[in-house]
Design an enzyme around this catalytic site. Structure first.
Site, PDB file in Angstrom:
ATOM      1  N   ASP A 228       9.540   6.550 -40.654  1.00  0.00           N
ATOM      2  CA  ASP A 228      10.487   6.874 -41.719  1.00  0.00           C
ATOM      3  C   ASP A 228      10.650   5.747 -42.734  1.00  0.00           C
ATOM      4  OD1 ASP A 228      10.987   9.409 -40.695  1.00  0.00           O
ATOM      5  OD2 ASP A 228      12.598   8.677 -39.391  1.00  0.00           O
ATOM      6  N   GLU A 229       9.622   4.934 -42.906  1.00  0.00           N
ATOM      7  CA  GLU A 229       9.676   3.847 -43.880  1.00  0.00           C
ATOM      8  C   GLU A 229       8.536   3.921 -44.880  1.00  0.00           C
ATOM      9  OE1 GLU A 229      10.202  -0.030 -42.228  1.00  0.00           O
ATOM     10  OE2 GLU A 229      11.772   0.604 -40.828  1.00  0.00           O
TER      11      GLU A 229
END
Length: 284
Positions: A228-229
């Site tokens: 999720d980055e």
């Protein structure tokens, strides 16, 4: 009848980049229909997206690419040149939540999505009726701790078999391995149910309710090995207030997820996104 093409590029900033592009287009009798450019003085880079038409007689994608290759090499360009009429082939991955898949299928069927959805893959069988009702093939690929390598190998085989250009994780509730993320780098988009990195993990809307949030959001981003980055493509927000219950936040949040994901998929398929390290340049 003219054919439509899209050229995207990024390179170190220096005089003459735009002149080189426009001279190339003039040489082939092309007409610019859309042009967007971003100069980044902080990093000394230039980003460009140009849509143009070319006479159908004698002008092919192969010929244009061959002619532009030495021009691009002389300026150190990273570039893509695509036929705008060829819609990217999309594989959608889901689990049990259906709102994002249903929205993408509706946009596809109503010609509001510049993509061709050719396959739905899920680790559960629940959404097969939704896919098949729209005439889209459905593949059930179960995932357990012990079978994850085999499941990911099957996914890659499907990507190859169906000539997939973009993988969309439409609330697919499995973490992809680092190796798979690297294999799909730049061609896999995920939708996250919050503004990253806020409220990560389980029940994000219940966390948001406990914190008394006034905005509910969703983030569409490219998939990377850093969970999720990945580079953020689009974020959507909807205002709420103290009266909103957790179940109402879930409903509002799903609206935000649908909007952010649809925009991200469309922009990718239209060649409007250029990667810039861990950021994106989006010519929306």
């Amino acid at each position: 009848m003219n054919r439509e093409f899209v050229l995207t590029l990024s390179c170190p900033e220096r005089p003459g980049i735009l002149h080189a592009v426009t001279s190339f287009l003039l040489q082939h009798g092309c007409d610019i229909t859309e042009h967007q450019q971003f100069d980044d003085p902080e990093h000394g880079s230039v980003f460009l997206r140009t849509g143009f038409t070319a006479p159908a007689a004698g002008i092919t994608l192969h010929r244009l690419r061959d002619t532009f290759t030495p021009i691009a090499a002389a300026s150190g360009m990273e570039w893509q040149l695509r036929d705008a009429a060829l819609k990217p082939r999309v594989l959608v991955m889901v689990s049990k939540f259906d709102h994002c898949l249903a929205d993408l299928l509706y946009r596809w069927r109503s010609d509001a999505l510049d993509a061709e959805i050719v396959l739905v893959v899920s680790n559960h069988p629940d959404l097969e009726p939704l896919a098949t009702a729209e005439g889209v093939a459905f593949e059930h690929v179960p995932v357990t701790t012990g079978t994850k390598p085999e499941a990911e190998a099957r996914l890659l085989a499907l990507v190859e078999e169906h000539r997939i250009d973009l993988v969309v994780l439409a609330r697919y509730m499995q973490v992809l391995s680092d190796d798979l993320c690297k294999r799909l780098e730049g061609r896999a988009i995920n939708i996250h149910h919050s503004f990253l990195p806020s409220f990560a993990g389980a029940k994000p809307y219940h966390q948001a309710h406990r914190r008394g949030v006034k905005l509910v959001g969703a983030t569409a981003h490219y998939v990377t090995a850093d969970l999720d980055e990945g580079p953020i493509i689009e974020q959507e927000i909807i205002r709420v207030d103290h009266r909103s219950r957790p179940d109402q936040l879930v409903t509002v949040g799903r609206d935000a997820e649908r909007l952010a994901l649809a925009r991200a998929v469309n922009w990718h398929c239209q060649g409007r996104i250029l990667l810039h390290g861990n950021r994106t340049v989006v010519f929306s």
